[in-house]
Design a protein around this motif. Sequence first.
Motif, PDB file in Angstrom:
ATOM      1  N   GLY A 109       0.434  -1.407   0.302  1.00  0.00           N
ATOM      2  CA  GLY A 109       0.152   0.136  -0.186  1.00  0.00           C
ATOM      3  C   GLY A 109       0.633   1.262   0.003  1.00  0.00           C
ATOM      4  N   MET A 110       2.263   0.924  -0.037  1.00  0.00           N
ATOM      5  CA  MET A 110       3.166   2.642  -0.297  1.00  0.00           C
ATOM      6  C   MET A 110       2.909   3.007  -1.549  1.00  0.00           C
ATOM      7  N   ARG A 111       2.507   2.535  -2.822  1.00  0.00           N
ATOM      8  CA  ARG A 111       2.309   3.304  -4.017  1.00  0.00           C
ATOM      9  C   ARG A 111       1.133   1.980  -4.460  1.00  0.00           C
ATOM     10  N   PRO A 112       0.265   3.138  -5.502  1.00  0.00           N
ATOM     11  CA  PRO A 112      -1.111   2.691  -6.396  1.00  0.00           C
ATOM     12  C   PRO A 112       0.265   2.318  -7.931  1.00  0.00           C
ATOM     13  N   VAL A 113       0.759   2.759  -7.943  1.00  0.00           N
ATOM     14  CA  VAL A 113       1.463   3.413  -9.226  1.00  0.00           C
ATOM     15  C   VAL A 113       2.456   3.022  -9.453  1.00  0.00           C
ATOM     16  N   VAL A 114       3.327   2.018 -10.121  1.00  0.00           N
ATOM     17  CA  VAL A 114       5.023   1.963 -10.588  1.00  0.00           C
ATOM     18  C   VAL A 114       4.809   1.668 -12.280  1.00  0.00           C
ATOM     19  N   MET A 115       5.867   3.367 -12.850  1.00  0.00           N
ATOM     20  CA  MET A 115       6.136   2.689 -13.718  1.00  0.00           C
ATOM     21  C   MET A 115       7.407   1.881 -13.758  1.00  0.00           C
ATOM     22  N   ILE A 116       7.129   0.577 -15.068  1.00  0.00           N
ATOM     23  CA  ILE A 116       8.822   0.125 -15.022  1.00  0.00           C
ATOM     24  C   ILE A 116       9.941   0.514 -16.008  1.00  0.00           C
TER      25      ILE A 116
ATOM     26  N   ILE B 166       4.910   1.587 -19.528  1.00  0.00           N
ATOM     27  CA  ILE B 166       4.423   0.397 -19.114  1.00  0.00           C
ATOM     28  C   ILE B 166       4.317   0.202 -17.388  1.00  0.00           C
ATOM     29  N   TYR B 167       3.378  -0.356 -16.740  1.00  0.00           N
ATOM     30  CA  TYR B 167       3.077  -0.212 -15.318  1.00  0.00           C
ATOM     31  C   TYR B 167       2.798  -1.181 -14.723  1.00  0.00           C
ATOM     32  N   LEU B 168       2.928  -1.271 -13.395  1.00  0.00           N
ATOM     33  CA  LEU B 168       2.343  -2.289 -13.025  1.00  0.00           C
ATOM     34  C   LEU B 168       1.344  -1.451 -11.558  1.00  0.00           C
ATOM     35  N   ILE B 169      -0.448  -1.896 -11.822  1.00  0.00           N
ATOM     36  CA  ILE B 169      -0.990  -1.156 -11.161  1.00  0.00           C
ATOM     37  C   ILE B 169      -1.229  -1.975 -10.033  1.00  0.00           C
TER      38      ILE B 169
ATOM     39  N   PRO C  17       4.302  12.416 -19.898  1.00  0.00           N
ATOM     40  CA  PRO C  17       4.978  13.310 -18.226  1.00  0.00           C
ATOM     41  C   PRO C  17       4.006  13.845 -17.016  1.00  0.00           C
ATOM     42  N   THR C  18       2.741  14.767 -17.741  1.00  0.00           N
ATOM     43  CA  THR C  18       1.597  14.954 -16.654  1.00  0.00           C
ATOM     44  C   THR C  18       1.172  14.286 -16.623  1.00  0.00           C
ATOM     45  N   LEU C  19       0.350  13.045 -17.339  1.00  0.00           N
ATOM     46  CA  LEU C  19      -0.070  12.020 -16.576  1.00  0.00           C
ATOM     47  C   LEU C  19       0.840  10.970 -15.886  1.00  0.00           C
ATOM     48  N   ASN C  20       2.504  10.905 -16.354  1.00  0.00           N
ATOM     49  CA  ASN C  20       2.644  10.324 -15.294  1.00  0.00           C
ATOM     50  C   ASN C  20       3.142  10.950 -13.976  1.00  0.00           C
ATOM     51  N   GLY C  21       3.488  12.202 -13.825  1.00  0.00           N
ATOM     52  CA  GLY C  21       2.955  12.580 -12.498  1.00  0.00           C
ATOM     53  C   GLY C  21       1.744  12.196 -11.714  1.00  0.00           C
ATOM     54  N   TRP C  22       0.680  13.149 -11.596  1.00  0.00           N
ATOM     55  CA  TRP C  22      -0.334  12.527 -11.441  1.00  0.00           C
ATOM     56  C   TRP C  22      -0.751  10.943 -11.049  1.00  0.00           C
ATOM     57  N   LEU C  23      -0.496   9.942 -12.732  1.00  0.00           N
ATOM     58  CA  LEU C  23      -0.596   8.430 -12.293  1.00  0.00           C
ATOM     59  C   LEU C  23       0.155   7.876 -10.995  1.00  0.00           C
ATOM     60  N   LEU C  24       2.110   8.344 -11.501  1.00  0.00           N
ATOM     61  CA  LEU C  24       2.930   8.056  -9.515  1.00  0.00           C
ATOM     62  C   LEU C  24       2.778   8.314  -9.217  1.00  0.00           C
ATOM     63  N   GLY C  25       1.881   9.100  -8.528  1.00  0.00           N
ATOM     64  CA  GLY C  25       1.593  10.420  -7.363  1.00  0.00           C
ATOM     65  C   GLY C  25       2.557  10.968  -6.632  1.00  0.00           C
ATOM     66  N   TYR C  26       3.062  11.453  -7.841  1.00  0.00           N
ATOM     67  CA  TYR C  26       4.306  13.123  -7.275  1.00  0.00           C
ATOM     68  C   TYR C  26       3.289  13.931  -7.064  1.00  0.00           C
ATOM     69  N   PRO C  27       4.337  14.528  -5.753  1.00  0.00           N
ATOM     70  CA  PRO C  27       2.958  16.662  -5.153  1.00  0.00           C
ATOM     71  C   PRO C  27       3.096  17.249  -6.369  1.00  0.00           C
ATOM     72  N   VAL C  28       4.573  17.272  -6.639  1.00  0.00           N
ATOM     73  CA  VAL C  28       4.440  18.227  -8.009  1.00  0.00           C
ATOM     74  C   VAL C  28       4.429  17.611  -9.377  1.00  0.00           C
TER      75      VAL C  28
END
Length: 305
Positions: A42-49, A88-91, A197-208
């Motif tokens: 539960g530390m992350r919902p999505v990771v990019m591979i 590609i991601y693992l979710i 990159p914009t979608l990634n920033g949100w998906l990967l849980g970045y605050p900025v």
Amino acid sequence: MEVAELDEALKVLDSSLSLIKWRLKSQSRRRLEIDILALCTGMRPVVMIDYGGKMPELQDRLCALIKLIQKQSPIFEHLKVMVVEDMIYLIHVKGLSEYIRSSLSLEVPLLFVDLEHDPPKMITQAENSPVGMQLISIQKFFSTLFPQDGIKDDLLSCHRTESMGDATSSTHEFVTSQSSEFIDLSSCMHNTLVTVPTLNGWLLGYPVVYLFSTEHIADAIYNLSTKSLRIFKILVCRNAAPSKGSQLEELLSFSVPYDLSMGGSKEQWAEAFLAHMQEKWERCRPAWSSLQMEVSECYPQAIVL
């Protein structure tokens, strides 16, 4: 997840990698372990591979791996492979569902850096930008695919929309996916100005999140390449058997232009993000012995977006 469960999960992962003959370099193998454990705890919902090979072989290997580990342990039951264009991601399906809900309800503060102008500037409201509005539409689209009760069986495929302007009322065209472990959502980017990159920033849980449209990619690259950056890293240490030892490892990292993050880790948003990550850590301390933020500086250099 207790230490014993953690060790068992890693054994399953290790044996499965051997069975599918995926020979990862030691650094990539360790990265994959951290990413999968981050999802399962539960530390992350999505990771990019972005390691371990190239598409489409990488997709095939990940799907084979997920299918195999899910047969051997229920710990991995909510994991899936997701593709958006060439990323590609693992979710974790339930984790992503909760993250989408919290994003739309603004429970998790999100700031944006406008890279279309020089110098870049911070934006606090996505509604103030056309690209930001389209990102919200994509978030709403994701919410229809990942409802609170988990992903629907008939949505294990790509959903195509004629327009992302109204995600809740769009007509969906279903394209059957190759397996239940795999979801292709590349169509969520069609007919929008939102960049990966914009979608990634949100998906990967970045605050900025870096915000720029497909019409301003060259501007964004120039404006970011000519600026010093601060690199923010969240580091964790696994709880492991005494014989195996443990060390600090990167859970996630993101950058912010130096001039927009003068306070470093003392920035209000940075402190809030660290507190948010610490809340998650408190819920799964048997798996992770420590969590901390590290901030470093990076001089201007060529950037690929």
